[in-house]
Design a protein around this motif. Structure first.
Motif, PDB file in Angstrom:
ATOM      1  N   UNK A  18       0.804  -1.213   0.000  1.00  0.00           N
ATOM      2  CA  UNK A  18       0.000   0.000   0.000  1.00  0.00           C
ATOM      3  C   UNK A  18       0.836   1.261   0.000  1.00  0.00           C
ATOM      4  N   UNK A  19       1.945   1.213   0.660  1.00  0.00           N
ATOM      5  CA  UNK A  19       2.824   2.378   0.646  1.00  0.00           C
ATOM      6  C   UNK A  19       4.209   1.971   1.102  1.00  0.00           C
ATOM      7  N   UNK A  20       5.184   2.820   0.841  1.00  0.00           N
ATOM      8  CA  UNK A  20       6.554   2.528   1.230  1.00  0.00           C
ATOM      9  C   UNK A  20       6.903   3.022   2.614  1.00  0.00           C
ATOM     10  N   UNK A  21       5.946   3.604   3.302  1.00  0.00           N
ATOM     11  CA  UNK A  21       6.200   4.082   4.664  1.00  0.00           C
ATOM     12  C   UNK A  21       6.613   2.922   5.552  1.00  0.00           C
ATOM     13  N   UNK A  22       7.738   3.054   6.263  1.00  0.00           N
ATOM     14  CA  UNK A  22       8.239   1.940   7.071  1.00  0.00           C
ATOM     15  C   UNK A  22       7.240   1.472   8.123  1.00  0.00           C
ATOM     16  N   UNK A  23       6.501   2.398   8.706  1.00  0.00           N
ATOM     17  CA  UNK A  23       5.497   2.007   9.691  1.00  0.00           C
ATOM     18  C   UNK A  23       4.440   1.146   9.025  1.00  0.00           C
ATOM     19  N   UNK A  24       4.013   1.562   7.854  1.00  0.00           N
ATOM     20  CA  UNK A  24       3.032   0.774   7.120  1.00  0.00           C
ATOM     21  C   UNK A  24       3.585  -0.594   6.735  1.00  0.00           C
ATOM     22  N   UNK A  25       4.836  -0.619   6.318  1.00  0.00           N
ATOM     23  CA  UNK A  25       5.431  -1.894   5.912  1.00  0.00           C
ATOM     24  C   UNK A  25       5.515  -2.858   7.087  1.00  0.00           C
ATOM     25  N   UNK A  26       5.865  -2.338   8.249  1.00  0.00           N
ATOM     26  CA  UNK A  26       5.872  -3.184   9.438  1.00  0.00           C
ATOM     27  C   UNK A  26       4.471  -3.717   9.712  1.00  0.00           C
ATOM     28  N   UNK A  27       3.486  -2.838   9.579  1.00  0.00           N
ATOM     29  CA  UNK A  27       2.111  -3.264   9.819  1.00  0.00           C
ATOM     30  C   UNK A  27       1.662  -4.295   8.791  1.00  0.00           C
ATOM     31  N   UNK A  28       2.175  -4.215   7.577  1.00  0.00           N
ATOM     32  CA  UNK A  28       1.736  -5.172   6.564  1.00  0.00           C
ATOM     33  C   UNK A  28       2.216  -6.584   6.871  1.00  0.00           C
ATOM     34  N   UNK A  48       0.974  -6.508  11.325  1.00  0.00           N
ATOM     35  CA  UNK A  48      -0.180  -5.779  11.828  1.00  0.00           C
ATOM     36  C   UNK A  48      -1.448  -6.601  11.860  1.00  0.00           C
ATOM     37  N   UNK A  93      -4.400  -4.039  14.737  1.00  0.00           N
ATOM     38  CA  UNK A  93      -5.142  -4.251  13.497  1.00  0.00           C
ATOM     39  C   UNK A  93      -4.456  -3.449  12.419  1.00  0.00           C
ATOM     40  N   UNK A  94      -5.035  -3.483  11.244  1.00  0.00           N
ATOM     41  CA  UNK A  94      -4.355  -2.913  10.094  1.00  0.00           C
ATOM     42  C   UNK A  94      -4.348  -1.394  10.071  1.00  0.00           C
ATOM     43  N   UNK A 132      -2.084   3.453  11.705  1.00  0.00           N
ATOM     44  CA  UNK A 132      -1.985   4.317  10.522  1.00  0.00           C
ATOM     45  C   UNK A 132      -2.689   5.643  10.786  1.00  0.00           C
ATOM     46  N   UNK A 141      -1.929   8.042   2.593  1.00  0.00           N
ATOM     47  CA  UNK A 141      -1.190   7.399   1.511  1.00  0.00           C
ATOM     48  C   UNK A 141      -1.742   6.018   1.172  1.00  0.00           C
ATOM     49  N   UNK A 146       8.821   0.884  15.264  1.00  0.00           N
ATOM     50  CA  UNK A 146       8.192   0.260  14.104  1.00  0.00           C
ATOM     51  C   UNK A 146       8.818   0.777  12.817  1.00  0.00           C
ATOM     52  N   UNK A 147       9.022   2.088  12.783  1.00  0.00           N
ATOM     53  CA  UNK A 147       9.644   2.665  11.608  1.00  0.00           C
ATOM     54  C   UNK A 147      11.059   2.155  11.405  1.00  0.00           C
ATOM     55  N   UNK A 170      12.358  -0.664  12.441  1.00  0.00           N
ATOM     56  CA  UNK A 170      12.364  -2.064  12.026  1.00  0.00           C
ATOM     57  C   UNK A 170      11.956  -2.194  10.553  1.00  0.00           C
ATOM     58  N   UNK A 171      10.883  -1.490  10.189  1.00  0.00           N
ATOM     59  CA  UNK A 171      10.410  -1.582   8.812  1.00  0.00           C
ATOM     60  C   UNK A 171      11.450  -1.084   7.819  1.00  0.00           C
ATOM     61  N   UNK A 172      12.187  -0.073   8.244  1.00  0.00           N
ATOM     62  CA  UNK A 172      13.189   0.485   7.349  1.00  0.00           C
ATOM     63  C   UNK A 172      14.310  -0.523   7.109  1.00  0.00           C
ATOM     64  N   UNK A 200      11.465   1.836   0.772  1.00  0.00           N
ATOM     65  CA  UNK A 200      12.173   2.704  -0.165  1.00  0.00           C
ATOM     66  C   UNK A 200      13.383   3.355   0.502  1.00  0.00           C
TER      67      UNK A 200
END
Lengths: 164, 164
Positions: free
Chosen positions: A6-16, A19, B20-21, B25, B46, B97-98, B100-102, B109
């Motif tokens: 859905x997006x490249x945001x790291x927080x979102x990616x962790x949630x994907x 989450x 949750x998802x 966000x 986003x 979270x950010x 880790x996702x990064x 990205x």
DNA sequence: GCAACTGCTTGTGAAGTGCAAGCAGTATGG
DNA sequence: CCATACTGCTTGCACTTCACAAGCAGTTGC
């Protein structure tokens, strides 16, 4: 058919990848409770995960590279699940989740021993714990397992207290 | 009929309110993007949250005490959503979270500017940011908003880059 | 050989999510 | 003052995920 990102945001990616209601619970039980087999995770989980959900999460987490599955030499049917490096590096995240839940959740029982230990120990304790997890799950040479044992003991004690 | 609590484990309790998802966000967009109105959150997100889900999460997060809703004096139909102290104290969790996702997410990205800023700034930066959020959302006296502006700018820049 | 255990599947209903459309009450521009 | 756009939502419907109970083939221990 992979689900789209859905997006490249790291927080979102962790949630994907994490989450949902159960992924982090499974990782928590492997990490703090040293539950390495399917039945262990199924029956000794405090929250009572459903068997099909557990199977699905183990599969997805393995595919995502957070867990590895290896046959148990001592039992032809058993599979040993281990944390991989990305999962081990979730320690700070889980520590923050525990700290927040302990402070801001109404029903958080007074004796959140493990969360309190992790919170008071801070980053140095996290790092020591991660080092020990690497030895336990990645096959690095094992140190004296003090932090791991302390946290596991606290975890089991809370489980026992929760059932009383 | 409240849903039953599955266990008193702080990690589980955090997951019960935020696992949750979409909940985190929504909080992220209010926190880093300073989106304070429903349509802002709906259209400028986003990831494209659905309107009914957004309404449901705003309701649940408000009931859980993480957000507060106030009428906008300048527009009779507008509602201003603000972070409460428990939500503000999610900053360290979102920072982890950010981070880790990064690091551990394949599609993260290269330009995760905001996550990188938060990671490099560490706990001192988190605390400064939380202090500014308190001024912005809880009505404390406003300081020079440097960290907030820096992070918001990084957030908007990434949003713009993501659409290009 | 038989009961208990292994990881995991199947069936069924309930709950959550995703998408498009719509709604009553403002504000706004001409 | 009237058309138009915008406000925070709601509704309906399809689809996916979750939850609970039962079961299954193979393995182990006695």
């Amino acid at each position: 058919m992979e689900k789209p990102i859905r997006s490249g945001c790291p927080i979102n990616l962790t949630l994907e990848t994490l989450g949902d209601r159960w992924s982090l619970i499974v990782i928590r039980d492997i990490m703090f409770g040293n539950r390495r087999h399917y039945r262990d995770l199924l029956n000794r989980s405090e929250e009572g995960i459903a068997s099909n959900i557990l199977a699905d999460r183990l599969k997805k987490l393995t595919e995502a590279g957070l867990l590895s599955a290896a046959p148990d030499p001592s039992h032809k049917q058993k599979t040993i699940y281990s944390l991989t490096e990305p999962a081990i590096e979730l320690v700070p995240l889980l520590a923050q989740m525990g700290a927040w839940g302990r402070r801001h959740t109404p029903a958080s029982r007074e004796l959140s021993i493990r969360a309190q230990l992790l919170e008071e120990g801070g980053p140095p304790m996290w790092k020591a714990f991660m080092k020990e997890l690497r030895a336990l799950h990645l096959g690095a040479r094992p140190p004296r397992r003090s932090v791991t044992r302390e946290l596991n003991a606290a975890y089991e004690a809370e489980l026992a207290a929760g059932e009383g």
